[in-house]
Design a protein around this motif. Structure first.
Motif, short mmCIF file in Angstrom:
data_model
loop_
_atom_site.label_atom_id
_atom_site.label_comp_id
_atom_site.label_asym_id
_atom_site.label_seq_id
_atom_site.Cartn_x
_atom_site.Cartn_y
_atom_site.Cartn_z
N TRP B 242 0.84 -1.20 0.00
CA TRP B 242 0.00 0.00 0.00
C TRP B 242 0.88 1.26 0.00
O TRP B 242 0.61 2.20 -0.75
N PHE B 243 1.93 1.25 0.82
CA PHE B 243 2.84 2.41 0.82
C PHE B 243 3.46 2.59 -0.56
O PHE B 243 3.52 3.70 -1.10
N ASN B 244 3.92 1.49 -1.13
CA ASN B 244 4.52 1.53 -2.47
C ASN B 244 3.58 2.14 -3.50
O ASN B 244 3.94 3.08 -4.20
N SER B 245 2.39 1.58 -3.57
CA SER B 245 1.49 2.01 -4.63
C SER B 245 0.99 3.43 -4.38
O SER B 245 0.86 4.22 -5.32
N THR B 246 0.75 3.76 -3.12
CA THR B 246 0.26 5.11 -2.81
C THR B 246 1.32 6.16 -3.12
O THR B 246 1.04 7.19 -3.74
N SER B 247 2.54 5.90 -2.68
CA SER B 247 3.60 6.90 -2.89
C SER B 247 3.93 7.03 -4.38
O SER B 247 4.19 8.13 -4.87
N MET B 248 3.88 5.91 -5.12
CA MET B 248 4.11 5.96 -6.57
C MET B 248 3.01 6.75 -7.26
O MET B 248 3.24 7.43 -8.26
#
Lengths: 381, 381
Positions: B242-248
């Motif tokens: 979730w952090f990965n996709s949100t920050s991307m």
């Protein structure tokens, strides 16, 4: 040790049952208000038989193949024993379910499965709670790894005004479980005890009455909640006082034999435990682990010892123990691990109790899943 | 280490705040739906100041004199620091309450007490959960002894059809707490994250926007729920994704600095922990215990390391640690034990963060209850 044939062909019959609860406490005086709606009564000329089902642990690992399968096995064990021994009554001696393995908001589904063998045969029952029955769900750590959380059955939590799904699984409380047990089944003799003993809930007494007179007691069965799960593994000082005052009220001269049931062995069990082989005066077939007792002793054993009418205490909890040993004036007995749920692979079975009225006698043996019987013992003759 | 005067006489002003949540997940694609109702915005020519209140532990031992008194002390600490530092925003860094000590059905009473210092000063806040916030009540063993259970405040459990009192205290869930936090206070910026991350609830991102343009981000604040209490102490693989996709999605070129907040140190904290004295490059004043990290590492640290925009992680949990140490590309920092609740008698304080926009800088220091300041550190200059 006394021989006893557990394979009786006694016809199962309807029971008349007298409940002594609710017990209403006025200050320090407990007044027993007898109810006559149900009657637990010896049949003329026949012994009264009780099957103890201990540590069924329904609902373990419901998300694996292994979990539901072991509940099927447990049901087979109980069905086989009920069909063989044809008991008049079943006592579920705690750890009916493994709540800490049940990822649904309401564990009563598994409770019903565990009790279905008796219910389907119209055999009445009573329950005491063990340390797993209201335990909070323990999330497996691996569910948070890449393999992830398996599909879960989350139900709407009515305490959330938004009505959103709740996967908190904070557990089904003792009160919720016992209300479920009592509420929907006329065969249940379970009771919730006085509120002043809560969070300890399964504290009550049942009377077995004489075949001649439904008012005349043959024995009193005491159920005490030994805690665990949502609170410490202990029988409180308040419970000991409740036992004292209740027994003095309904059996002041100790004329009527008293038989005691709870889940976790008291610390006294450690003092009488066989060190290796089970030698006389102890009787049993497995002594495979050390006694895992309650966290403290707050007076219940002294209260029992003060009464000449107490015959025996029966507990579960230790799956690798099935012995009975005398302790001062009465017997301390383990049941037998009945469920395929829970730790240990020792063969499954159930302790059977047999009570006669004139003269009073209390005998016991263990019936195994395969029909074999062993460990006959006369606890009062 | 860089000197920084924490005693600024900056006037507190109204904030404009932009929320990036709710984030709605379609398959594996996260779509950020910006909301403009609230705006967290730097004031022209002024730094943006955040106070971290860690481990307040409100509600401990409510049945003793000591319990309520320490909550009064904790409120004094927070009031003193808020009046001195005049932060624009407060982050409650977990263990706001000690739910395992709270013998009432709804712990939000204590939650409100803990947050009252910020609320009374109209300072907005956000929360992440710690391992004590939704822990199940732990009954003290001694309550079952002769001294007995103190008078308890049991409330009606609406899930029991009989409406009887329920002293089960199964705990107030993360969802109930965060709904309470969000629901009644316009000052709360707390959010519950995507359902697919539950039981991990406090996962969300807030934007601090530029003084010139409320759409232009100065920094993103990421809140991650490090578990504990009702489930394991871990940041899941799903949270890392979730952090990965949100920050991307919202910061694809890593142009905007990202600052991370959660409660329990990740295992990486152990690798950078000072062994005795706190020497450069670490900065801090107490190093009195070993790091008590999460139970497992399921990818969040790799996800953070992959982004050049990540500046620092801030955690609480260890009351006897207040250091910052660099770890590869960014800083790992402890806050400072703010509450009188919880273990340890080290003097209470709060870590302060100070953000400037042009050029971006992130500085930090610790303000103590007595007004002294120390451990100034430049985390990005």
């Amino acid at each position: 040790m006394e021989g006893q044939n557990g394979k009786q062909n006694k016809k199962f019959s309807l029971l008349k049952i007298v409940l002594l609860l609710p017990l209403i406490r006025f200050g320090s005086v407990v007044v027993a208000k007898p109810r006559t709606a149900k009657n637990l009564q010896v049949q003329k000329g026949l012994p009264f038989k009780i099957a103890l089902f201990a540590d069924l642990h329904f609902g373990e690992d419901a998300w694996t193949k292994w979990g539901p399968l072991q509940d099927v096995h447990s049901t087979k064990v109980m069905s086989s024993i009920l069909d063989q021994d044809k008991p008049d009554f079943v006592i579920y001696l705690g750890d009916v379910i493994t709540a800490n393995n049940i990822p649904i908001a309401n564990a009563s589904l598994y409770w019903d499965q565990a009790l279905s063998s008796a219910k389907n045969r119209c055999i009445p029952w009573a329950i005491v709670f063990g340390n797993h029955d209201d335990a909070q769900f323990t999330w497996p750590l691996e569910w948070f790894s890449d393999s992830g959380i398996p599909p879960l059955k989350c139900s709407s939590d009515i305490s959330l005004s938004s009505g959103e799904d709740n996967c908190g699984f904070m557990g089904t409380t003792r009160l919720q479980l016992i209300n479920h047990d009592i509420g929907s089944k006329t065969l249940s003799f379970s009771q919730k005890g006085p509120k002043n003993l809560w969070p300890s809930v399964s504290n009550y007494v049942l009377k077995i009455s004489s075949s001649d007179d439904s008012e005349s007691p043959v024995a009193y069965l005491y159920f005490l909640d030994s805690g665990g799960g949502s609170y410490p593994e202990v029988i409180s000082s308040a419970q000991a006082k409740w036992f004292n005052s209740t027994s003095m009220e309904i059996n002041p001269d100790s004329r009527v034999p008293e038989i005691i049931f709870w889940h976790i062995p008291s610390r006294a069990y450690k003092t009488v435990a066989p060190s290796g082989e089970i030698d006389k005066p102890c009787v049993g077939s497995i002594n495979k682990e050390t006694v895992a007792p309650q966290e403290a002793e707050y007076g219940i054993m002294n209260a029992l010892e003060a009464r000449s009418s107490v015959q025996a205490v029966f507990v579960g909890h230790n799956h690798g123990l099935d012995w009975c040993c005398p302790c001062k004036k009465f017997w301390l007995c383990f049941a037998r691990h009945t469920g395929y749920g829970g730790y240990g692979n020792w063969a499954r079975g159930a302790r059977i109790l047999e009570i006669t009225e004139q003269p009073f006698s209390l005998k016991s043996w263990i019936t195994m899943e395969d029909g074999s019987v062993h460990s006959h013992v006369s606890l009062k003759s």
